[in-house]
Design an enzyme around this catalytic site. Structure first.
Site, PDB file in Angstrom:
ATOM      1  N   TYR A  18       0.813  -1.222   0.000  1.00 25.88           N
ATOM      2  CA  TYR A  18       0.000   0.000   0.000  1.00 25.88           C
ATOM      3  C   TYR A  18       0.846   1.271   0.000  1.00 25.88           C
ATOM      4  CZ  TYR A  18      -3.661  -3.246   1.339  1.00 25.88           C
ATOM      5  OH  TYR A  18      -4.534  -4.295   1.364  1.00 25.88           O
ATOM      6  N   HIS A  23      -4.366   6.179  -1.270  1.00 30.16           N
ATOM      7  CA  HIS A  23      -4.922   6.172   0.089  1.00 30.16           C
ATOM      8  C   HIS A  23      -3.849   6.451   1.141  1.00 30.16           C
ATOM      9  CE1 HIS A  23      -8.849   5.669   1.650  1.00 30.16           C
ATOM     10  NE2 HIS A  23      -8.794   4.422   2.050  1.00 30.16           N
ATOM     11  N   PHE A  69      -5.346  -0.997   9.679  1.00 36.15           N
ATOM     12  CA  PHE A  69      -5.857  -0.537   8.397  1.00 36.15           C
ATOM     13  C   PHE A  69      -6.658   0.733   8.611  1.00 36.15           C
ATOM     14  CE2 PHE A  69      -4.651  -4.786   7.214  1.00 36.15           C
ATOM     15  CZ  PHE A  69      -4.090  -4.559   5.964  1.00 36.15           C
ATOM     16  N   ASN A  71      -9.499   1.920   7.857  1.00 29.97           N
ATOM     17  CA  ASN A  71     -10.889   1.879   8.304  1.00 29.97           C
ATOM     18  C   ASN A  71     -11.016   1.606   9.798  1.00 29.97           C
ATOM     19  OD1 ASN A  71     -11.280   2.206   5.600  1.00 29.97           O
ATOM     20  ND2 ASN A  71     -12.253   0.225   5.269  1.00 29.97           N
ATOM     21  N   ASN A 117     -13.853   6.206   5.199  1.00 31.75           N
ATOM     22  CA  ASN A 117     -14.031   5.322   6.350  1.00 31.75           C
ATOM     23  C   ASN A 117     -12.992   5.523   7.444  1.00 31.75           C
ATOM     24  OD1 ASN A 117     -16.377   4.112   5.376  1.00 31.75           O
ATOM     25  ND2 ASN A 117     -15.206   2.698   4.121  1.00 31.75           N
TER      26      ASN A 117
END
Length: 190
Positions: A18, A23, A69, A71, A117
């Site tokens: 990631y 993000h 994560f 969220n 989120n």
């Protein structure tokens, strides 16, 4: 703003897969800020985040990257706020923003999460939406691409050429809000 301790949180997802995704722009900006603070991230076991303690703009600052994560990042942010006795009004969250063109930077306090989120998790865990946000524009997905897929993709080659500058300018915006407060920083930035 006051001399109260600030909690500056860069949002992103952990793991090398990631690292360079849209993000994770919050993590990227946090990296710029940690270099400016002259510190390296280390684990803060009580919160589930990596932190750097120091000063930004002469103000005591805890810089954080949640290890969960995105969220689920609210528990780390709320844990740090409790541990370091930081009020929500002294929290600055750096996050990706679909509703802004790539490279656009905006500051705001409170308001809705806009489907983000990570922000929703933070608002729920803090029990308030009244914290500062540094919104870093990543633009809308092309065509009919699902936004959830888009944010997990790497920046385009054109965007990558500008990304370092965008991260530096986003870090400047965080320092501006810490030095001047929200309204004066918005007047300069917007």
């Amino acid at each position: 703003m006051s001399e109260d301790t600030a909690l500056v949180v860069g949002l992103g997802n952990p793991g090398p897969q990631y690292e360079k995704t849209r993000h994770n722009v919050g993590f990227m900006v946090a990296g710029v800020l940690s270099a400016r603070m002259g510190g390296k991230f280390s684990a803060h076991k009580k919160s589930g985040a990596e932190i750097v303690q120091g000063r930004l703009e002469g103000r005591p600052t805890i810089l954080a990257k949640p290890r969960s994560f995105m969220n689920l990042s609210g528990s780390a942010v709320a844990g740090l706020a409790r541990f370091f006795s930081v009020d929500p009004g002294n929290i600055v969250v750096i996050h990706d923003e679909l509703d802004l063109d790539f490279g656009t930077i905006r500051l705001k306090q409170g308001g809705g999460e806009g489907g983000h989120n990570g922000l929703r998790s933070i608002s729920q865990s803090l029990g308030t939406k009244d914290y500062l946000r540094t919104r870093v524009g990543i633009g809308r997905p092309p065509g009919r691409m699902d936004p959830a897929s888009y944010v997990l993709k790497p920046f385009s080659s054109v965007e990558r050429k500008e990304l370092d500058l965008v991260c530096e300018e986003s870090a400047d915006a965080v320092e501006l809000v810490l030095r001047l407060g929200l309204e004066a920083a918005q007047n300069r930035l917007h």
